[in-house]
Motif scaffolding. Structure first.
Motif, PDB file in Angstrom:
ATOM      1  N   ILE A  25     -27.316  -4.157 -32.185  1.00 41.70           N
ATOM      2  CA  ILE A  25     -26.219  -4.283 -31.230  1.00 41.70           C
ATOM      3  C   ILE A  25     -26.193  -5.679 -30.610  1.00 41.70           C
ATOM      4  O   ILE A  25     -25.134  -6.287 -30.459  1.00 41.70           O
ATOM      5  CB  ILE A  25     -26.337  -3.205 -30.134  1.00 41.70           C
ATOM      6  CG1 ILE A  25     -26.081  -1.804 -30.723  1.00 41.70           C
ATOM      7  CG2 ILE A  25     -25.355  -3.482 -28.998  1.00 41.70           C
ATOM      8  CD1 ILE A  25     -24.683  -1.587 -31.254  1.00 41.70           C
ATOM      9  N   GLU A  26     -27.371  -6.203 -30.251  1.00 37.88           N
ATOM     10  CA  GLU A  26     -27.416  -7.530 -29.642  1.00 37.88           C
ATOM     11  C   GLU A  26     -26.938  -8.605 -30.610  1.00 37.88           C
ATOM     12  O   GLU A  26     -26.263  -9.561 -30.212  1.00 37.88           O
ATOM     13  CB  GLU A  26     -28.839  -7.828 -29.154  1.00 37.88           C
ATOM     14  CG  GLU A  26     -29.219  -7.068 -27.899  1.00 37.88           C
ATOM     15  CD  GLU A  26     -28.232  -7.292 -26.761  1.00 37.88           C
ATOM     16  OE1 GLU A  26     -27.861  -8.454 -26.521  1.00 37.88           O
ATOM     17  OE2 GLU A  26     -27.826  -6.300 -26.125  1.00 37.88           O
ATOM     18  N   CYS A  46     -16.016  -4.309 -31.185  1.00 35.62           N
ATOM     19  CA  CYS A  46     -16.393  -3.050 -31.831  1.00 35.62           C
ATOM     20  C   CYS A  46     -17.842  -3.159 -32.292  1.00 35.62           C
ATOM     21  O   CYS A  46     -18.162  -3.941 -33.186  1.00 35.62           O
ATOM     22  CB  CYS A  46     -15.465  -2.784 -33.012  1.00 35.62           C
ATOM     23  SG  CYS A  46     -15.907  -1.329 -33.977  1.00 35.62           S
ATOM     24  N   LEU A  47     -18.728  -2.379 -31.665  1.00 30.38           N
ATOM     25  CA  LEU A  47     -20.154  -2.404 -31.964  1.00 30.38           C
ATOM     26  C   LEU A  47     -20.581  -1.032 -32.474  1.00 30.38           C
ATOM     27  O   LEU A  47     -20.247  -0.016 -31.866  1.00 30.38           O
ATOM     28  CB  LEU A  47     -20.963  -2.763 -30.713  1.00 30.38           C
ATOM     29  CG  LEU A  47     -20.486  -3.990 -29.921  1.00 30.38           C
ATOM     30  CD1 LEU A  47     -21.195  -4.060 -28.579  1.00 30.38           C
ATOM     31  CD2 LEU A  47     -20.734  -5.260 -30.711  1.00 30.38           C
ATOM     32  N   ARG A  48     -21.312  -1.012 -33.581  1.00 30.05           N
ATOM     33  CA  ARG A  48     -21.762   0.276 -34.111  1.00 30.05           C
ATOM     34  C   ARG A  48     -23.123   0.121 -34.756  1.00 30.05           C
ATOM     35  O   ARG A  48     -23.416  -0.887 -35.388  1.00 30.05           O
ATOM     36  CB  ARG A  48     -20.788   0.835 -35.147  1.00 30.05           C
ATOM     37  CG  ARG A  48     -21.181   2.218 -35.671  1.00 30.05           C
ATOM     38  CD  ARG A  48     -20.316   2.655 -36.838  1.00 30.05           C
ATOM     39  NE  ARG A  48     -20.549   1.834 -38.030  1.00 30.05           N
ATOM     40  CZ  ARG A  48     -21.580   1.986 -38.853  1.00 30.05           C
ATOM     41  NH1 ARG A  48     -22.494   2.922 -38.616  1.00 30.05           N
ATOM     42  NH2 ARG A  48     -21.719   1.206 -39.916  1.00 30.05           N
ATOM     43  N   LEU A  49     -23.958   1.154 -34.585  1.00 31.66           N
ATOM     44  CA  LEU A  49     -25.262   1.189 -35.238  1.00 31.66           C
ATOM     45  C   LEU A  49     -25.632   2.629 -35.510  1.00 31.66           C
ATOM     46  O   LEU A  49     -25.501   3.492 -34.646  1.00 31.66           O
ATOM     47  CB  LEU A  49     -26.324   0.533 -34.350  1.00 31.66           C
ATOM     48  CG  LEU A  49     -27.576   0.039 -35.065  1.00 31.66           C
ATOM     49  CD1 LEU A  49     -27.234  -1.060 -36.067  1.00 31.66           C
ATOM     50  CD2 LEU A  49     -28.574  -0.501 -34.057  1.00 31.66           C
ATOM     51  N   THR A  54     -23.653   3.836 -30.693  1.00 30.59           N
ATOM     52  CA  THR A  54     -24.951   3.868 -31.351  1.00 30.59           C
ATOM     53  C   THR A  54     -25.219   5.282 -31.855  1.00 30.59           C
ATOM     54  O   THR A  54     -24.676   6.259 -31.329  1.00 30.59           O
ATOM     55  CB  THR A  54     -26.077   3.449 -30.390  1.00 30.59           C
ATOM     56  OG1 THR A  54     -26.043   4.270 -29.223  1.00 30.59           O
ATOM     57  CG2 THR A  54     -25.914   1.988 -29.991  1.00 30.59           C
ATOM     58  N   ASP A  55     -26.055   5.382 -32.871  1.00 32.79           N
ATOM     59  CA  ASP A  55     -26.346   6.656 -33.527  1.00 32.79           C
ATOM     60  C   ASP A  55     -25.078   7.300 -34.065  1.00 32.79           C
ATOM     61  O   ASP A  55     -24.896   8.507 -33.982  1.00 32.79           O
ATOM     62  CB  ASP A  55     -27.067   7.617 -32.566  1.00 32.79           C
ATOM     63  CG  ASP A  55     -28.427   7.101 -32.150  1.00 32.79           C
ATOM     64  OD1 ASP A  55     -29.011   6.327 -32.919  1.00 32.79           O
ATOM     65  OD2 ASP A  55     -28.897   7.459 -31.058  1.00 32.79           O
TER      66      ASP A  55
END
Length: 283
Positions: free
Chosen positions: A23-24, A10-13, A50-51
């Motif tokens: 993210i990296e 789970c990646l979020r920015l 993202t966003d």
């Protein structure tokens, strides 16, 4: 945690600029954890959003939401580098935790080190979610406080300056203030003088092109030592000058790219009046 499980990253920015939660960085933390000797897990996919604001429910996020609602049988564990990458709302975290329990899933937050398979781990996770929500709620107040401080000392806030003005760095780089661009401002004065006389914007544009007057964009490029593009004046450009506000000051709130941070901007020309400038285009 049982070895050999299938992990969904789970990646979020909110805005892809903060190196501490990029993210990296998140991806590296997750991969290192999943591939550790005591887990030997399999990373089956990534839900990269993202966003996307931390206030949005995980089930409503573009990527993660699809995994939760349509592809739940493809993974065993939801893993995030930090809890706030899952959500910043305690209510949403509790919903995700209940969903995981009902569907036989685990949740791993690497940095916090939670083991949500135990009652103690679930309690600590819920407490951390509450603090994350409090931090999210405090962000707008801190931003507004900074904006108010800069307004009081007549500092420029953010963004490009209005046409005919430059931003000057003062006090050793601590503040930025607007100042008239003495080379271009006479053309601003001329435009509004001719508009008041009843001349059409098409006529003004043709005249400026015939005289070789640079547009504001080309003027800025020339100041930077860049090659000008030769952009032609158009009536639409002149019309933008006519729509510039002449008076009044107000702070408006803008939600940028549907993210958690609130950006406060001042109407540029109203801000100039607030700072004591008297634009030539006023009646």
């Amino acid at each position: 945690m049982t070895p050999g499980l299938r992990y969904l990253a789970c990646l979020r920015l909110s805005a892809d600029s903060d190196g501490s939660t990029s993210i990296e960085w998140q991806r590296g933390v997750i991969r290192h954890h999943v591939s550790s000797r005591h887990l030997s897990g399999v990373l089956v996919g990534e839900a990269e959003d993202t966003d996307v604001s931390g206030s949005i429910s995980p089930f409503e996020r573009p990527r993660l939401g699809k995994w939760l609602t349509k592809r739940a049988d493809e993974f065993d564990v939801i893993i995030a580098a930090k809890m706030d990458r899952l959500t910043r709302r305690s209510m949403h975290f509790n919903q995700l935790l209940e969903w995981a329990q009902e569907n036989g899933k685990f949740i791993v937050c690497v940095e916090e080190g939670f083991d949500l398979s135990t009652p103690q781990g679930k309690m600590m996770a819920r407490m951390t979610a509450v603090f994350a929500e409090a931090e999210w709620d405090a962000i707008p107040a801190r931003v507004l406080s900074g904006v108010q401080s800069r307004l009081e000392n007549r500092s420029w806030l953010t963004g490009a300056p209005p046409t005919g003005y430059r931003i000057k760095v003062v006090e050793g780089g601590r503040r930025k203030v607007p100042e008239i661009d003495q080379d271009f401002h006479p053309y601003v004065e001329e435009i509004f003088s001719r508009v008041r006389e009843g001349q059409s914007t098409h006529r003004i544009a043709r005249d400026f092109n015939g005289r070789g007057v640079l547009t504001w964009g080309d003027h800025l490029r020339q100041l930077k030592g860049e090659e000008v593009k030769g952009t032609q004046w158009q009536s639409t450009i002149i019309n933008k000058f006519k729509r510039m506000p002449a008076e009044g000051i107000g702070v408006r709130q803008i939600k940028k790219r549907v993210e958690m941070r609130l950006h406060w901007m001042v109407e540029p020309y109203s801000f100039l009046r607030f700072c004591g400038f008297t634009p030539a285009f006023n009646d």
